[in-house]
Design an enzyme around this catalytic site. Sequence first.
Site, short mmCIF file in Angstrom:
data_model
loop_
_atom_site.label_atom_id
_atom_site.label_comp_id
_atom_site.label_asym_id
_atom_site.label_seq_id
_atom_site.Cartn_x
_atom_site.Cartn_y
_atom_site.Cartn_z
N LEU A 165 0.83 -1.20 0.00
CA LEU A 165 0.00 0.00 0.00
C LEU A 165 0.87 1.26 0.00
O LEU A 165 1.93 1.30 0.60
CB LEU A 165 -0.93 0.01 1.22
CG LEU A 165 -1.86 -1.19 1.35
CD1 LEU A 165 -2.82 -0.99 2.51
CD2 LEU A 165 -2.63 -1.44 0.07
N GLY A 176 3.05 -9.22 6.09
CA GLY A 176 3.31 -8.41 7.27
C GLY A 176 3.06 -6.95 6.97
O GLY A 176 3.23 -6.51 5.82
N GLY A 177 2.65 -6.19 7.97
CA GLY A 177 2.38 -4.77 7.76
C GLY A 177 1.35 -4.57 6.67
O GLY A 177 0.27 -5.14 6.70
N ASP A 178 1.69 -3.75 5.66
CA ASP A 178 0.78 -3.52 4.54
C ASP A 178 1.30 -4.20 3.27
O ASP A 178 1.01 -3.76 2.16
CB ASP A 178 0.59 -2.01 4.31
CG ASP A 178 1.91 -1.30 4.03
OD1 ASP A 178 2.97 -1.79 4.48
OD2 ASP A 178 1.89 -0.25 3.37
N GLU A 179 2.04 -5.28 3.44
CA GLU A 179 2.61 -6.01 2.31
C GLU A 179 1.88 -7.34 2.13
O GLU A 179 1.70 -8.11 3.06
CB GLU A 179 4.10 -6.27 2.54
CG GLU A 179 4.77 -6.95 1.36
CD GLU A 179 6.26 -7.21 1.61
OE1 GLU A 179 6.93 -7.68 0.67
OE2 GLU A 179 6.72 -6.96 2.74
#
Length: 216
Positions: A85, A124-127
């Site tokens: 994102l 993980g995160g926005d990945e």
Amino acid sequence: MPDPLTVASGICAVGALFSSWQMGRRAVRAEAEIAHLQAALAAERHAASHDPLTGLPNRRAFYRLAATLLTDAAGRPLVAVVADLDDFKQINDRYGHAAGDQVLISVAERLAAFAGDNLVARLGGDEFAGLLATPTVDRRWIDHATRRLCETLAAPIPLGTLTLRVTASVGLAPVHGPAQLTEALDRADAAMYQAKGLTARRPTREIADAPRLAEC
């Protein structure tokens, strides 16, 4: 006067029935406990292999499932997908982490819908990452799929009284064999960062109640 043998026989019969009833109850309880333990084990395995927020497979499960898919591909073309994102931190900073979580859930749902029966995961995160079975892996198909995925992810996300538009940078790369997954993901990642660099140089646009985010 009752025959003592008859009385004793009746008592033994009652005792046998009661013992059988007790054994039946124990068997039912044992089956219930086994079912409960099996359900708890299944839930534990699911939690260990899936992202708790989006419900998608996590990084570890992605590589394990992808390895199986590549082994069983039977010559089908496969494409690795990486999506990240753009400026996601702005949402957390401006609207709070609850809003950020809802955006991630919406993005995960859109990725899953886009992929259909194919594998998608939150690394993980926005990945996010995926492995898609395709009719072909030529440049025209990859460009078309990249554009469609960008459009899918960039659709406005309703969030209470707000409507957010969150764009994503996407990279796709063909996987040439079971041992080439990491290489394909690296190439998809490089394409994604190239797209992110182009996005960062574009002018931003704000839509109704949306943060200022670059378009895909």
